[in-house]
Design a protein around this motif. Structure first.
Motif, PDB file in Angstrom:
ATOM      1  N   GLN A   7       0.837  -1.207   0.000  1.00  0.00           N
ATOM      2  CA  GLN A   7       0.000   0.000   0.000  1.00  0.00           C
ATOM      3  C   GLN A   7       0.870   1.254   0.000  1.00  0.00           C
ATOM      4  OE1 GLN A   7      -3.510   0.086  -0.276  1.00  0.00           O
ATOM      5  NE2 GLN A   7      -2.910   2.173  -0.788  1.00  0.00           N
ATOM      6  N   GLU A   8       1.956   1.238   0.748  1.00  0.00           N
ATOM      7  CA  GLU A   8       2.868   2.387   0.777  1.00  0.00           C
ATOM      8  C   GLU A   8       3.491   2.616  -0.596  1.00  0.00           C
ATOM      9  OE1 GLU A   8       5.637   1.536   3.911  1.00  0.00           O
ATOM     10  OE2 GLU A   8       4.135   1.867   5.470  1.00  0.00           O
ATOM     11  N   GLN A   9       3.847   1.528  -1.283  1.00  0.00           N
ATOM     12  CA  GLN A   9       4.425   1.653  -2.614  1.00  0.00           C
ATOM     13  C   GLN A   9       3.399   2.185  -3.611  1.00  0.00           C
ATOM     14  OE1 GLN A   9       5.841  -2.325  -2.916  1.00  0.00           O
ATOM     15  NE2 GLN A   9       7.789  -1.856  -1.919  1.00  0.00           N
ATOM     16  N   LEU A  10       2.158   1.745  -3.463  1.00  0.00           N
ATOM     17  CA  LEU A  10       1.096   2.283  -4.317  1.00  0.00           C
ATOM     18  C   LEU A  10       0.903   3.770  -4.064  1.00  0.00           C
ATOM     19  CD1 LEU A  10      -1.744  -0.390  -4.363  1.00  0.00           C
ATOM     20  CD2 LEU A  10      -0.415   0.459  -6.291  1.00  0.00           C
ATOM     21  N   ASP A  11       0.975   4.173  -2.810  1.00  0.00           N
ATOM     22  CA  ASP A  11       0.858   5.595  -2.477  1.00  0.00           C
ATOM     23  C   ASP A  11       1.988   6.394  -3.118  1.00  0.00           C
ATOM     24  OD1 ASP A  11      -1.416   5.004  -1.021  1.00  0.00           O
ATOM     25  OD2 ASP A  11      -0.388   5.017   0.927  1.00  0.00           O
ATOM     26  N   THR A  12       3.201   5.828  -3.109  1.00  0.00           N
ATOM     27  CA  THR A  12       4.346   6.482  -3.746  1.00  0.00           C
ATOM     28  C   THR A  12       4.100   6.632  -5.242  1.00  0.00           C
ATOM     29  OG1 THR A  12       5.869   5.600  -2.098  1.00  0.00           O
ATOM     30  CG2 THR A  12       6.830   6.309  -4.187  1.00  0.00           C
ATOM     31  N   LEU A  13       3.597   5.575  -5.863  1.00  0.00           N
ATOM     32  CA  LEU A  13       3.303   5.621  -7.296  1.00  0.00           C
ATOM     33  C   LEU A  13       2.240   6.677  -7.589  1.00  0.00           C
ATOM     34  CD1 LEU A  13       3.865   4.465 -10.083  1.00  0.00           C
ATOM     35  CD2 LEU A  13       2.179   2.682  -9.602  1.00  0.00           C
ATOM     36  N   ARG A  14       1.211   6.748  -6.753  1.00  0.00           N
ATOM     37  CA  ARG A  14       0.168   7.767  -6.913  1.00  0.00           C
ATOM     38  C   ARG A  14       0.762   9.169  -6.848  1.00  0.00           C
ATOM     39  NH1 ARG A  14      -2.837   4.780  -3.770  1.00  0.00           N
ATOM     40  NH2 ARG A  14      -4.417   3.726  -4.947  1.00  0.00           N
ATOM     41  N   GLU A  15       1.647   9.394  -5.883  1.00  0.00           N
ATOM     42  CA  GLU A  15       2.295  10.700  -5.742  1.00  0.00           C
ATOM     43  C   GLU A  15       3.101  11.048  -6.989  1.00  0.00           C
ATOM     44  OE1 GLU A  15       4.610  10.558  -2.154  1.00  0.00           O
ATOM     45  OE2 GLU A  15       2.842  10.227  -0.910  1.00  0.00           O
ATOM     46  N   GLN A  16       3.799  10.055  -7.529  1.00  0.00           N
ATOM     47  CA  GLN A  16       4.588  10.292  -8.737  1.00  0.00           C
ATOM     48  C   GLN A  16       3.677  10.664  -9.907  1.00  0.00           C
ATOM     49  OE1 GLN A  16       6.683   6.585  -8.958  1.00  0.00           O
ATOM     50  NE2 GLN A  16       8.329   7.277  -7.595  1.00  0.00           N
ATOM     51  N   LEU A  17       2.542  10.004 -10.006  1.00  0.00           N
ATOM     52  CA  LEU A  17       1.609  10.299 -11.098  1.00  0.00           C
ATOM     53  C   LEU A  17       0.954  11.660 -10.925  1.00  0.00           C
ATOM     54  CD1 LEU A  17      -0.099   6.843 -11.665  1.00  0.00           C
ATOM     55  CD2 LEU A  17       1.587   7.982 -13.105  1.00  0.00           C
ATOM     56  N   GLU A  18       0.767  12.102  -9.688  1.00  0.00           N
ATOM     57  CA  GLU A  18       0.175  13.417  -9.436  1.00  0.00           C
ATOM     58  C   GLU A  18       1.098  14.548  -9.874  1.00  0.00           C
ATOM     59  OE1 GLU A  18      -1.002  13.547  -5.338  1.00  0.00           O
ATOM     60  OE2 GLU A  18      -2.580  12.074  -5.638  1.00  0.00           O
ATOM     61  N   LYS A  19       2.387  14.258 -10.002  1.00  0.00           N
ATOM     62  CA  LYS A  19       3.341  15.269 -10.472  1.00  0.00           C
ATOM     63  C   LYS A  19       3.248  15.452 -11.980  1.00  0.00           C
ATOM     64  CE  LYS A  19       6.490  14.466  -6.680  1.00  0.00           C
ATOM     65  NZ  LYS A  19       7.801  13.964  -6.263  1.00  0.00           N
ATOM     66  N   ASN A  20       2.308  14.725 -12.594  1.00  0.00           N
ATOM     67  CA  ASN A  20       2.030  14.822 -14.026  1.00  0.00           C
ATOM     68  C   ASN A  20       3.262  14.633 -14.913  1.00  0.00           C
ATOM     69  OD1 ASN A  20      -0.781  15.223 -13.866  1.00  0.00           O
ATOM     70  ND2 ASN A  20      -0.420  17.340 -13.259  1.00  0.00           N
ATOM     71  N   PRO A  21       3.906  13.458 -14.797  1.00  0.00           N
ATOM     72  CA  PRO A  21       5.008  13.211 -15.734  1.00  0.00           C
ATOM     73  C   PRO A  21       4.439  13.118 -17.150  1.00  0.00           C
ATOM     74  CG  PRO A  21       4.415  11.187 -14.587  1.00  0.00           C
ATOM     75  CD  PRO A  21       3.610  12.301 -13.965  1.00  0.00           C
ATOM     76  N   PRO A  22       5.278  13.325 -18.143  1.00  0.00           N
ATOM     77  CA  PRO A  22       4.788  13.314 -19.532  1.00  0.00           C
ATOM     78  C   PRO A  22       4.430  11.902 -19.994  1.00  0.00           C
ATOM     79  CG  PRO A  22       7.161  13.564 -19.495  1.00  0.00           C
ATOM     80  CD  PRO A  22       6.708  13.606 -18.068  1.00  0.00           C
ATOM     81  N   LEU A  23       3.260  11.434 -19.606  1.00  0.00           N
ATOM     82  CA  LEU A  23       2.775  10.112 -19.997  1.00  0.00           C
ATOM     83  C   LEU A  23       1.665  10.263 -21.028  1.00  0.00           C
ATOM     84  CD1 LEU A  23       2.357   8.459 -16.468  1.00  0.00           C
ATOM     85  CD2 LEU A  23       4.237   8.110 -18.060  1.00  0.00           C
TER      86      LEU A  23
END
Length: 87
Positions: A7-23
């Motif tokens: 769950q902590e790793q998923l939260d980290t991934l969510r945070e990374q996606l919220e930074k709006n990388p160019p995907l």
């Protein structure tokens, strides 16, 4: 304990996606689908593990490795945790 790590790793991934990388929209959708599958597995922790889940995460690691190494690193951690809990 492993479910909490996951769950902590998923939260980290969510945070990374919220930074709006160019995907692309497709890449973003793929990650969201994987995250939903992982969350479902966490909720059903005591049931039969879904072996295809780790395969899907491994494919995502390969897909994001070159252009999004931070996301790929988090996905690798998720694969490791999934392995630790027998998925």
């Amino acid at each position: 304990m492993p479910a909490r790590e996951l769950q902590e790793q998923l939260d980290t991934l969510r945070e990374q996606l919220e930074k709006n990388p160019p995907l692309t929209e497709s890449e973003r959708d793929n990650l969201h689908q994987l995250m939903q599958q992982i969350e479902s597995q966490i909720e059903m922790e005591n049931t039969v593990p879904d072996a295809s889940l780790s395969d899907g995460v491994n494919l995502a690691v390969e897909r994001f490795e070159l252009e999004h190494p931070t996301i790929a690193g988090t996905l690798r951690n998720i694969v490791q945790t999934l392995g630790n809990i027998g998925i």
